[in-house]
Design a protein around this motif. Structure first.
Motif, short mmCIF file in Angstrom:
data_model
loop_
_atom_site.label_atom_id
_atom_site.label_comp_id
_atom_site.label_asym_id
_atom_site.label_seq_id
_atom_site.Cartn_x
_atom_site.Cartn_y
_atom_site.Cartn_z
N GLU A 1 1.50 9.11 -0.22
CA GLU A 1 1.65 8.45 1.08
C GLU A 1 2.38 7.14 0.82
N LEU A 2 3.62 7.05 1.29
CA LEU A 2 4.41 5.84 1.09
C LEU A 2 4.18 4.88 2.24
N LYS A 3 3.86 3.65 1.91
CA LYS A 3 3.64 2.63 2.94
C LYS A 3 4.62 1.49 2.73
N VAL A 4 5.43 1.21 3.74
CA VAL A 4 6.41 0.13 3.63
C VAL A 4 5.70 -1.22 3.73
N VAL A 5 5.99 -2.09 2.76
CA VAL A 5 5.43 -3.44 2.74
C VAL A 5 6.58 -4.44 2.77
N THR A 6 6.31 -5.64 3.24
CA THR A 6 7.31 -6.70 3.22
C THR A 6 7.26 -7.43 1.89
N ALA A 7 8.32 -8.14 1.57
CA ALA A 7 8.34 -8.89 0.31
C ALA A 7 7.19 -9.89 0.26
#
Length: 275
Positions: free
Chosen positions: A75-81
């Motif tokens: 499960e790929l979860k996009v995170v911010t820098a």
């Protein structure tokens, strides 16, 4: 006897009130899926495919391979820098492959695996600006990824410049293209990828020769997750030994990509601590 019972009851109550930190690797296996934090706008490391809306890139592929190694789904979860470390600390992701370069201060907040990539960071400018060295940006506007290590690098290197943080790479690139900033500081592979994909990129943009940061990129996990960290290191060693690491590199950076960049490191190389 009453005193003894009371103490035993107190101990039991305290144990129930303060549950132990769950082992993340065991949790992943029980769930049947690995939640991996990746970036959403840093091609070719991690970005969103505009055609499918899916996370793709070097790091999403690496996460997927690690999940296969564990025998679970991904499960790929996009995170911010700026949100990478908080996402780990708060347990919203199990592990991250999100260009989180090793740094001493970061190592005090999260635990790092061995290395899966190394990157140099440079500055790109518009060729028609006449700028031929990064030093000429000393009092100019420089774009960086908001919350990234390069934000502080730019501020320390160019104390008189106006360092502007953007949410992602496309926004920074657009600002450079439109003249809102005079330079953008980012990994050289990302800069080269942006320039190569733009039909006018080769004529419009120049990458400066100076290297402002060389970073070792490992997986990151929440502190204390020794079992998950050990599995990550075992995976990197096996991935390198199988030849899959070179295949992945060639796909995104090497012979099968628009960058055709030679690989200079091996997955599973240990982190070399530095300030």
């Amino acid at each position: 006897m009453k005193f003894t019972f009371a103490v035993g009851g107190l101990v039991l109550a305290c144990a129930m009130a303060a549950p132990a930190l769950a082992d993340k690797l065991e949790e992943v296996r029980e769930r049947g899926a690995l939640i991996c934090g990746v970036l959403g706008g840093f091609e070719p490391f991690g970005f969103t495919d505009p055609a499918t809306g899916q996370s793709v890139g070097y790091e999403p592929d690496l996460c997927t391979a690690f999940a296969e190694h564990l025998g679970v789904d991904i499960e790929l979860k996009v995170v911010t820098a700026q949100g990478r470390i908080p996402e780990l600390q708060q347990g919203r992701v199990d592990i991250e492959a999100a260009l989180l370069g090793w740094a001493k201060k970061r190592a005090e907040q999260v635990d790092f695996s061995d290395v899966y990539a190394t990157v140099d960071s440079r500055i790109m400018v518009r060729t028609d600006s006449g700028i031929v060295s990064g030093d000429e940006l000393a009092d100019q506007k420089i774009g960086v990824a908001k919350g990234s290590l390069l934000e502080s690098v730019a501020q320390e290197t160019f104390p008189n410049a106006n360092v502007i943080g953007f949410d992602d790479t496309p926004a920074t690139y657009l600002a450079l293209k439109n003249g809102r900033i005079q330079g953008m500081l980012m990994t050289e592979t990302t800069l080269a990828s942006l320039r190569a994909q733009d039909p006018e990129g080769a004529e419009t943009f120049s990458i400066m020769p100076e290297i402002y940061r060389s970073s070792q990129i490992p997986f990151a996990v929440r502190q204390g997750e020794a079992a998950l960290l050990a599995e990550a290191n075992a995976f990197l060693d096996a991935y390198e030994a199988s030849g899959d690491a070179q295949v992945l590199w060639d796909k995104w950076f090497g012979a099968n990509s628009m960058l055709d960049k030679e690989r200079t490191m091996l997955m599973g190389d240990p982190v070399v601590p530095h300030d």
